[in-house]
Design an enzyme around this catalytic site. Structure first.
Site, PDB file in Angstrom:
ATOM      1  N   HIS B  56      76.075  26.139  79.837  1.00  0.00           N
ATOM      2  CA  HIS B  56      77.076  26.920  80.563  1.00  0.00           C
ATOM      3  C   HIS B  56      77.762  27.904  79.617  1.00  0.00           C
ATOM      4  CE1 HIS B  56      77.790  24.140  84.313  1.00  0.00           C
ATOM      5  NE2 HIS B  56      76.523  24.424  84.116  1.00  0.00           N
ATOM      6  N   GLU B  58      80.877  28.478  79.020  1.00  0.00           N
ATOM      7  CA  GLU B  58      81.966  27.906  78.223  1.00  0.00           C
ATOM      8  C   GLU B  58      81.432  27.123  77.030  1.00  0.00           C
ATOM      9  OE1 GLU B  58      81.397  27.613  81.499  1.00  0.00           O
ATOM     10  OE2 GLU B  58      83.191  26.945  82.555  1.00  0.00           O
ATOM     11  N   CYS B  86      83.603  23.388  85.124  1.00  0.00           N
ATOM     12  CA  CYS B  86      83.122  22.152  85.758  1.00  0.00           C
ATOM     13  C   CYS B  86      83.584  20.949  84.927  1.00  0.00           C
ATOM     14  CB  CYS B  86      81.597  22.178  85.864  1.00  0.00           C
ATOM     15  SG  CYS B  86      80.760  21.948  84.269  1.00  0.00           S
ATOM     16  N   CYS B  89      82.305  21.150  81.221  1.00  0.00           N
ATOM     17  CA  CYS B  89      82.989  22.140  80.380  1.00  0.00           C
ATOM     18  C   CYS B  89      84.450  21.755  80.176  1.00  0.00           C
ATOM     19  CB  CYS B  89      82.853  23.521  80.999  1.00  0.00           C
ATOM     20  SG  CYS B  89      81.126  24.082  81.016  1.00  0.00           S
TER      21      CYS B  89
END
Lengths: 149, 149
Positions: B56, B58, B86, B89
């Site tokens: 992801h 992040e 999410c 993260c």
């Protein structure tokens, strides 16, 4: 017939990974990912070595396992990890849709159960495999660290 | 005096990262990490390119930011991300002890608020910066994908 490939067999492999982390001065947590009785990925905590909070054993193993399989999802795979996953790792396991998680020691403070992290509905969990050994390696690490401070 | 370095300025930089993800066929989420008005890390979603659910925006940014700083903790840093983090993260951000999280669009289904993920007590959150633009880029991606299926 004796079945050599049971949960204890693979948890011992995860413990070997934890020992590798310990030898590097890392918090000793280790993981392996298994499909059809075959280890397709290994990982151990490397947060200090890589100065990266995301470098938990499970994260390394998830990335390596998906790379081996050539796909993002860890279908029909089992993660063996010596310590109960944290929020981050449980969140990554959620996205991976992994079939099974088997862990050794519980983490009463930062484990996903205490933190309320949701796993994927497809994922089954078994806990307490070689719990004593998995707890002992971590507890010894922190006891030694405290005695050095 | 005009202050050029406001939340919108840095969220636009995160949106540029989301656009880079979109250009690669990835779900368009982008992130930057800022300290003292300086961008020290960027990231965009690469889950398809890397076949890795952990990739992801992040996570890339957290790893890059810590590497830049030479330390695990993102003290005095702000993460700008186009979409609400999410569980995974948010769990990584918890470990990073980041000072501030600023996000654009909410994620009603998989966002950390809905999922109940805990951030670090030191972390402050601001949401809704350039929310319309941040939502639009994701919504267009999914609308186009649906029309192709």
């Amino acid at each position: 017939m004796i079945e050599p490939y049971d949960h204890e067999y693979f948890m011992k492999k995860a413990l070997q990974e934890a020992q590798t982390a310990l030898d590097r001065g890392e918090i000793p947590v280790g993981a392996v990912i298994v499909t059809q009785n075959r280890i397709i990925a290994k990982g151990h905590n490397l947060t200090e070595t890589l100065t990266d909070v995301t470098a938990h054993a499970e994260m390394q193993a998830i990335t390596a396992g998906a790379s081996f399989l050539g796909g993002k999802y860890l279908k029909d795979c089992t993660l063996y990890v010596t310590l109960e996953p944290c929020q981050m790792c449980a969140g990554a396991l959620y996205w991976s849709q992994i079939s099974n998680i088997v862990y050794g020691a519980s983490d009463e403070h930062r484990g996903y159960l205490k933190m309320g992290t949701q796993l994927h509905p497809k994922t089954k969990v078994i806990s307490g495999i070689l719990e004593e050994e998995c707890s002992a390696i971590i507890n010894e690490f922190f006891a030694r660290r405290r005695s050095l401070n």
